[in-house]
Design an enzyme around this catalytic site. Structure first.
Site, short mmCIF file in Angstrom:
data_model
loop_
_atom_site.label_atom_id
_atom_site.label_comp_id
_atom_site.label_asym_id
_atom_site.label_seq_id
_atom_site.Cartn_x
_atom_site.Cartn_y
_atom_site.Cartn_z
N GLU A 1 -18.76 18.08 1.84
CA GLU A 1 -17.92 18.70 0.81
C GLU A 1 -18.50 18.46 -0.58
OE1 GLU A 1 -13.77 18.96 3.30
OE2 GLU A 1 -13.99 17.23 2.00
N GLY B 1 0.82 -1.21 0.00
CA GLY B 1 0.00 0.00 0.00
C GLY B 1 0.85 1.26 0.00
N VAL C 1 -2.29 -7.67 -3.82
CA VAL C 1 -2.08 -8.69 -2.78
C VAL C 1 -3.41 -9.38 -2.50
CG1 VAL C 1 -1.50 -8.99 -0.34
CG2 VAL C 1 -0.10 -7.51 -1.79
N ASP D 1 -6.04 3.06 7.84
CA ASP D 1 -7.47 2.74 7.83
C ASP D 1 -7.76 1.25 7.97
OD1 ASP D 1 -7.98 5.37 7.46
OD2 ASP D 1 -8.85 5.20 5.45
N GLY E 1 -0.27 4.35 0.13
CA GLY E 1 -1.11 5.47 0.56
C GLY E 1 -0.36 6.28 1.60
N PHE E 2 -1.11 7.02 2.43
CA PHE E 2 -0.47 7.89 3.42
C PHE E 2 0.39 7.10 4.40
CE2 PHE E 2 -4.00 10.61 2.05
CZ PHE E 2 -3.31 11.78 1.81
N GLY E 3 -0.13 5.96 4.89
CA GLY E 3 0.62 5.18 5.88
C GLY E 3 1.86 4.55 5.27
N ALA F 1 -5.89 10.90 7.35
CA ALA F 1 -4.53 10.84 6.82
C ALA F 1 -3.44 11.08 7.87
CB ALA F 1 -4.39 11.84 5.67
C1 LIG Z 1 -13.19 10.93 -0.27
C2 LIG Z 1 -12.27 10.92 0.91
C3 LIG Z 1 -11.99 12.12 1.57
C4 LIG Z 1 -11.13 12.13 2.66
N1 LIG Z 1 -10.86 13.33 3.27
C5 LIG Z 1 -9.96 13.38 4.26
C6 LIG Z 1 -9.58 14.63 4.83
O1 LIG Z 1 -10.08 15.68 4.44
N2 LIG Z 1 -8.62 14.63 5.80
C7 LIG Z 1 -8.05 13.47 6.23
O2 LIG Z 1 -7.16 13.53 7.09
N3 LIG Z 1 -8.41 12.27 5.75
C8 LIG Z 1 -9.34 12.20 4.76
N4 LIG Z 1 -9.71 10.99 4.23
C9 LIG Z 1 -9.20 9.75 4.85
C10 LIG Z 1 -7.78 9.47 4.43
O3 LIG Z 1 -7.65 9.60 3.04
C11 LIG Z 1 -7.42 8.06 4.89
O4 LIG Z 1 -7.59 8.00 6.29
C12 LIG Z 1 -6.00 7.72 4.52
O5 LIG Z 1 -5.87 7.68 3.12
C13 LIG Z 1 -5.61 6.35 5.11
O6 LIG Z 1 -4.30 6.06 4.71
P1 LIG Z 1 -3.89 4.53 4.48
O7 LIG Z 1 -2.43 4.55 4.18
O8 LIG Z 1 -4.38 3.70 5.58
O9 LIG Z 1 -4.72 4.08 3.21
P2 LIG Z 1 -4.78 4.70 1.74
O10 LIG Z 1 -4.23 6.06 1.71
O11 LIG Z 1 -6.18 4.48 1.30
O12 LIG Z 1 -3.80 3.76 0.91
C14 LIG Z 1 -4.05 2.40 0.73
C15 LIG Z 1 -3.23 1.93 -0.46
O13 LIG Z 1 -3.25 0.52 -0.47
C16 LIG Z 1 -3.44 0.07 -1.80
N5 LIG Z 1 -4.08 -1.24 -1.72
C17 LIG Z 1 -5.26 -1.54 -1.17
N6 LIG Z 1 -5.51 -2.86 -1.27
C18 LIG Z 1 -4.43 -3.40 -1.90
C19 LIG Z 1 -4.10 -4.72 -2.32
N7 LIG Z 1 -4.91 -5.75 -2.07
N8 LIG Z 1 -2.93 -4.92 -2.96
C20 LIG Z 1 -2.09 -3.87 -3.21
N9 LIG Z 1 -2.37 -2.60 -2.85
C21 LIG Z 1 -3.52 -2.38 -2.20
C22 LIG Z 1 -4.35 1.14 -2.40
O14 LIG Z 1 -4.26 1.14 -3.84
C23 LIG Z 1 -3.80 2.40 -1.78
O15 LIG Z 1 -2.78 3.00 -2.56
C24 LIG Z 1 -10.57 10.93 3.13
C25 LIG Z 1 -10.86 9.73 2.48
C26 LIG Z 1 -11.69 9.73 1.38
C27 LIG Z 1 -11.99 8.43 0.68
#
Ligand SMILES: Cc1cc2nc3c(=O)[nH]c(=O)nc-3n(C[C@H](O)[C@H](O)[C@H](O)COP(=O)(O)OP(=O)(O)OC[C@H]3O[C@@H](n4cnc5c(N)ncnc54)[C@H](O)[C@@H]3O)c2cc1C
Length: 429
Positions: free
Chosen positions: A173, A13, A81, A302, A15-17, A318
């Site tokens: 929003e 992943g 994955v 998340d 993403g942010f984490g 995030a």
């Molecule tokens: C529409 C929306 C608005 C938001 N607004 C805000 C805001 O204003 N402020 C704020 O702080 N937070 C906001 N959030 C929440 C924030 O985006 C999440 O809390 C944050 O992205 C979580 O980070 P993460 O690293 O856990 O997951 P994510 O950032 O979602 O990253 C997960 C990654 O894992 C990858 N992945 C998933 N499953 C698999 C797999 N099986 N195999 C390979 N890769 C995989 C995905 O492609 C993705 O790149 C918002 C979320 C959404 C959906």
């Protein structure tokens, strides 16, 4: 240490984490692999602006490979994955491939959930990926195109009714942005309809919108949305979603565009590990963010749940994912230095922000709150600051300034899928 012998950290992943882990391991001497099912990191907080034709996709997403082009310790892979063999220290990919690891970080995020009604998804899409955002943009813009050619009043009004389910930050929003699109941006562009008469309906099952904010900020946001022309219905759970509309609080409403902003479900990481999870599928991680019984597997963002915010669950936002990623990086560094003692994760909440259209926002910093115009500027500056790269910051700032001054949006593009409304009016009408 040679590259082959270096400790291998596999991050699932980007993403942010996941990115925070990779950034925190800079110079640690580890060999790092990031695997993601998409080739880009996505700034989800501004995704609704792509869905409502404010920003272009490339302004809020970056190829992960490009972000780490100068980090020779990082390999980026595209792959989905589908499972984990914890005993064999292997991650299983959808295409039959597998990746070994010494330390594994699961940062696979969440998706929207329909409270057991997955059949609603085709009628009420949610917002999580760039594809979701461009599909939503297409639905919204196509609805105006259909309405422009519709001769029947009842059908035209269904095309011009936009329902948003869920009064959290994303729902608020979306509602504000669609209201401004209909009431400010589009009126001059259509000849047969008055887009200012479009109904934007925000439906929330709870007693107030923005339940995560203080009651007075939530009341402010309610009034600000109503000033933008949004109808808000509280205490009205949706019990049906179809291609024709919704039923909420027992009442039917004909609407051709329904958007889902209620409820999330974690990625299936809990099933991959057969780990205990909460009702939303988030793994109940140990104090140091490891999966129960698996000290070399970390679960963050998340897809994890932990009561590390003065005993309360850490919110799914995030900054929380980033803080957890940084904590995991420190833990791995300490372990590489021979220290395997446990350091619990503690979450620090910097604040909650939500914007209402292009002139108002609410911000809750805990001891101090802001609302209205000042809050909107703070919200805008904060989001520009957190974007990656100078080019994107400038591009987004310029897009916002342009919309702010002129009300026009450059991203009103219908792409992918069916583009033309079925002809219903006679030519000449
Ligand atoms: C529409 C929306 C608005 C938001 N607004 C805000 C805001 O204003 N402020 C704020 O702080 N937070 C906001 N959030 C929440 C924030 O985006 C999440 O809390 C944050 O992205 C979580 O980070 P993460 O690293 O856990 O997951 P994510 O950032 O979602 O990253 C997960 C990654 O894992 C990858 N992945 C998933 N499953 C698999 C797999 N099986 N195999 C390979 N890769 C995989 C995905 O492609 C993705 O790149 C918002 C979320 C959404 C959906």
């Amino acid at each position: 240490m040679t590259r082959a012998a270096a400790h291998h950290v596999l991050i699932v992943g980007g993403g942010f984490g996941g990115l925070a882990v990779a950034q925190g391991l800079k110079g640690a001497g580890a060999r790092i692999t990031i695997v993601d099912q998409r080739n880009h990191h996505l700034f989800q907080p501004l995704l609704y602006q792509v869905g409502t034709a404010t920003l272009a996709t490339s302004e809020i997403a970056w190829p992960i490979r490009q972000l780490f082009r100068r980090r020779k310790d990082i390999t980026t892979l595209l792959g989905v994955v589908v499972g984990i063999d914890a005993a064999g220290r292997r991650v299983l990919l959808e295409d039959g491939g597998e990746l070994g690891y010494d330390s594994l970080v699961l940062a696979t995020g969440a998706r929207h959930a329909y409270f057991g009604h997955d059949e609603w998804e085709p009628h009420a899409p949610g917002l999580k990926t760039l594809e979701d955002a461009t599909a939503i943009r297409r639905r919204i813009l196509l609805a105006f195109e259909h309405a422009e050619r519709e001769s029947d009043d009842t059908s035209r009004s269904a095309w011009l009714t936009f329902v948003i389910v869920g009064g959290g930050a994303t729902g608020v929003e979306l509602a504000g942005a669609i209201a401004e699109l209909a009431h400010v941006t589009l009126p001059d562009e259509f000849r047969h309809i008055d887009t200012r008469r479009a109904r934007i309906v925000l439906i929330e099952a709870g007693e107030r919108i923005l339940p995560g904010f203080t009651a007075d900020l939530s009341a402010y946001a309610h009034a600000a949305l109503e000033r933008l022309g949004v109808e808000i219905h509280l205490g009205a759970p949706v019990s049906e979603c179809t291609g024709q509309g919704v039923v909420y609080g027992g009442r039917p409403l004909a609407a051709k565009v329904i958007l889902w902003a209620a409820g999330v479900r974690a990625s299936p990481a809990a099933a991959w590990l057969a780990a205990p999870a909460d009702g939303a599928g988030r793994i109940k991680v140990a104090e140091d963010l490891t999966a129960p019984g698996s000290p070399d597997i970390f679960v963050i963002g998340d897809t994890a749940t932990i009561g590390a915010w003065h005993g309360k669950p850490v919110p799914g936002i995030a900054p929380a994912a980033k803080q957890q990623g940084a904590h995991v990086a420190v833990t791995i560094r300490r372990r590489l230095a021979g220290d395997r003692s446990m350091r619990p994760f503690r979450y620090h909440h910097d604040g909650s922000l939500a914007t209402i259209g292009r002139r108002a926002a609410v911000i809750d910093f805990g001891r101090i709150t802001f609302r209205g115009y000042v809050a909107w500027w703070i919200w805008g500056l904060a989001h520009i600051y957190f974007l990656i790269g100078v080019r994107n910051r400038l591009a987004v700032a310029l897009s916002w300034l342009w919309i702010y001054l002129t009300g026009t949006r450059s991203a009103c593009l219908i792409t992918q899928g069916e583009q033309r409304p079925a002809p219903r009016m006679s030519s000449g009408s």
